[in-house]
Design a protein around this motif. Structure first.
Motif, PDB file in Angstrom:
ATOM      1  N   GLY A   1      -5.642 -24.504   3.012  1.00 16.45           N
ATOM      2  CA  GLY A   1      -6.897 -24.509   3.739  1.00 16.45           C
ATOM      3  C   GLY A   1      -7.566 -23.147   3.823  1.00 16.45           C
ATOM      4  N   LEU A   2      -7.137 -22.221   2.999  1.00 18.02           N
ATOM      5  CA  LEU A   2      -7.732 -20.884   2.965  1.00 18.02           C
ATOM      6  C   LEU A   2      -8.837 -20.825   1.914  1.00 18.02           C
ATOM      7  N   ARG A   3      -9.918 -20.161   2.249  1.00 17.72           N
ATOM      8  CA  ARG A   3     -10.942 -19.854   1.252  1.00 17.72           C
ATOM      9  C   ARG A   3     -10.542 -18.508   0.653  1.00 17.72           C
ATOM     10  N   VAL A   4     -10.366 -18.471  -0.665  1.00 14.68           N
ATOM     11  CA  VAL A   4      -9.898 -17.260  -1.341  1.00 14.68           C
ATOM     12  C   VAL A   4     -11.074 -16.589  -2.048  1.00 14.68           C
ATOM     13  N   HIS A   5     -11.225 -15.292  -1.793  1.00 15.06           N
ATOM     14  CA  HIS A   5     -12.257 -14.468  -2.417  1.00 15.06           C
ATOM     15  C   HIS A   5     -11.519 -13.492  -3.333  1.00 15.06           C
ATOM     16  N   LEU A   6     -11.779 -13.564  -4.620  1.00 14.48           N
ATOM     17  CA  LEU A   6     -11.032 -12.783  -5.598  1.00 14.48           C
ATOM     18  C   LEU A   6     -11.954 -11.817  -6.323  1.00 14.48           C
ATOM     19  N   SER A   7     -11.513 -10.555  -6.420  1.00 13.97           N
ATOM     20  CA  SER A   7     -12.255  -9.532  -7.148  1.00 13.97           C
ATOM     21  C   SER A   7     -11.301  -8.824  -8.095  1.00 13.97           C
ATOM     22  N   LEU A   8     -11.602  -8.856  -9.392  1.00 12.87           N
ATOM     23  CA  LEU A   8     -10.767  -8.207 -10.407  1.00 12.87           C
ATOM     24  C   LEU A   8     -11.578  -7.146 -11.125  1.00 12.87           C
TER      25      LEU A   8
ATOM     26  N   SER B   1      -8.584 -18.092   7.974  1.00 18.79           N
ATOM     27  CA  SER B   1      -9.506 -19.004   7.291  1.00 18.79           C
ATOM     28  C   SER B   1      -9.876 -18.470   5.916  1.00 18.79           C
ATOM     29  N   ASN B   2      -9.862 -17.139   5.777  1.00 19.97           N
ATOM     30  CA  ASN B   2     -10.262 -16.480   4.535  1.00 19.97           C
ATOM     31  C   ASN B   2      -9.197 -15.502   4.076  1.00 19.97           C
ATOM     32  N   LEU B   3      -9.111 -15.374   2.763  1.00 23.10           N
ATOM     33  CA  LEU B   3      -8.187 -14.430   2.151  1.00 23.10           C
ATOM     34  C   LEU B   3      -8.969 -13.699   1.065  1.00 23.10           C
ATOM     35  N   TRP B   4      -8.943 -12.369   1.111  1.00 18.62           N
ATOM     36  CA  TRP B   4      -9.617 -11.541   0.113  1.00 18.62           C
ATOM     37  C   TRP B   4      -8.550 -10.846  -0.720  1.00 18.62           C
ATOM     38  N   VAL B   5      -8.589 -11.043  -2.030  1.00 15.59           N
ATOM     39  CA  VAL B   5      -7.641 -10.402  -2.936  1.00 15.59           C
ATOM     40  C   VAL B   5      -8.456  -9.553  -3.909  1.00 15.59           C
ATOM     41  N   THR B   6      -8.149  -8.259  -3.928  1.00 17.48           N
ATOM     42  CA  THR B   6      -8.838  -7.318  -4.799  1.00 17.48           C
ATOM     43  C   THR B   6      -7.805  -6.638  -5.687  1.00 17.48           C
ATOM     44  N   CYS B   7      -8.068  -6.623  -6.972  1.00 18.57           N
ATOM     45  CA  CYS B   7      -7.159  -5.991  -7.930  1.00 18.57           C
ATOM     46  C   CYS B   7      -7.976  -5.036  -8.788  1.00 18.57           C
ATOM     47  N   GLU B   8      -7.588  -3.764  -8.764  1.00 21.39           N
ATOM     48  CA  GLU B   8      -8.238  -2.741  -9.580  1.00 21.39           C
ATOM     49  C   GLU B   8      -7.157  -2.051 -10.401  1.00 21.39           C
ATOM     50  N   VAL B   9      -7.301  -2.077 -11.712  1.00 19.22           N
ATOM     51  CA  VAL B   9      -6.297  -1.469 -12.594  1.00 19.22           C
ATOM     52  C   VAL B   9      -7.000  -0.617 -13.633  1.00 19.22           C
ATOM     53  N   ASP B  10      -6.640   0.654 -13.658  1.00 17.90           N
ATOM     54  CA  ASP B  10      -7.106   1.604 -14.658  1.00 17.90           C
ATOM     55  C   ASP B  10      -5.949   2.574 -14.876  1.00 17.90           C
ATOM     56  N   PRO B  11      -4.945   2.182 -15.693  1.00 21.31           N
ATOM     57  CA  PRO B  11      -3.704   2.936 -15.803  1.00 21.31           C
ATOM     58  C   PRO B  11      -3.927   4.435 -15.990  1.00 21.31           C
ATOM     59  N   PRO B  12      -3.111   5.230 -15.307  1.00 19.13           N
ATOM     60  CA  PRO B  12      -1.930   4.865 -14.539  1.00 19.13           C
ATOM     61  C   PRO B  12      -2.236   4.440 -13.093  1.00 19.13           C
ATOM     62  N   TYR B  13      -3.510   4.339 -12.741  1.00 15.70           N
ATOM     63  CA  TYR B  13      -3.892   3.937 -11.385  1.00 15.70           C
ATOM     64  C   TYR B  13      -3.939   2.409 -11.263  1.00 15.70           C
ATOM     65  N   ALA B  14      -3.560   1.918 -10.097  1.00 17.14           N
ATOM     66  CA  ALA B  14      -3.726   0.502  -9.780  1.00 17.14           C
ATOM     67  C   ALA B  14      -3.752   0.346  -8.263  1.00 17.14           C
ATOM     68  N   GLN B  15      -4.523  -0.613  -7.807  1.00 18.15           N
ATOM     69  CA  GLN B  15      -4.530  -0.953  -6.386  1.00 18.15           C
ATOM     70  C   GLN B  15      -4.742  -2.450  -6.256  1.00 18.15           C
ATOM     71  N   ILE B  16      -3.869  -3.074  -5.491  1.00 16.05           N
ATOM     72  CA  ILE B  16      -4.031  -4.484  -5.156  1.00 16.05           C
ATOM     73  C   ILE B  16      -4.083  -4.558  -3.642  1.00 16.05           C
ATOM     74  N   GLU B  17      -5.094  -5.247  -3.149  1.00 16.04           N
ATOM     75  CA  GLU B  17      -5.300  -5.351  -1.711  1.00 16.04           C
ATOM     76  C   GLU B  17      -5.439  -6.827  -1.342  1.00 16.04           C
ATOM     77  N   VAL B  18      -4.696  -7.240  -0.315  1.00 15.61           N
ATOM     78  CA  VAL B  18      -4.765  -8.611   0.193  1.00 15.61           C
ATOM     79  C   VAL B  18      -5.134  -8.513   1.664  1.00 15.61           C
ATOM     80  N   SER B  19      -6.284  -9.091   2.033  1.00 18.17           N
ATOM     81  CA  SER B  19      -6.760  -9.054   3.417  1.00 18.17           C
ATOM     82  C   SER B  19      -6.968 -10.477   3.920  1.00 18.17           C
TER      83      SER B  19
END
Length: 126
Positions: free
Chosen positions: A3-10, A43-61
């Protein structure tokens, strides 16, 4: 199904991280999503994934009740996420999300984009 609305950013470059690093990042993100789904009442889940090796960040809110209100036995998953982040020389960040909820982020290295912005600002000031 939760029942979560998922907002995804890659935001990924064409370069890849080592397979073992990608696997650890995936496991950390899975645990963060599972925690939000099972414990947050969000009610909402935000998932953000940013990858530019060697940097990476994944955030789940999430916009749930926040980590302070979770059961003490739920901390086991947080410890495992921290161990996984340490294994890949990353850092785990857990912070409240305003106005409600929690943000879990795993970060590897420093963003090349941030470095470029800093470098440009420094060059202009010289």
């Amino acid at each position: 199904s939760a029942g979560l609305r998922v907002h995804l950013s890659l935001d990924e470059s064409t370069a890849r991280l080592p397979a073992a690093t990608e696997a650890e990042l995936l496991r950390i993100a899975q645990e963060a999503v599972t925690n939000a789904r099972k414990h947050a009442g969000a009610s909402n889940l935000w998932v953000t994934c940013e990858v530019d090796p060697p940097y990476a960040q994944i955030e789940v809110s999430d916009d749930g009740q926040g980590i302070a209100d979770q059961r003490p036995d739920g901390r086991y998953g947080l410890a495992i996420m921290a161990e996984r982040a340490e294994r890949i020389r990353g850092r785990l960040e857990i912070r409240p999300r305003r106005p409600s909820g929690t943000t879990v982020a795993v970060v590897l290295g420093t963003s090349p984009r941030r470095d470029n912005v800093r470098g440009s600002a420094a060059a202009e000031g010289e």
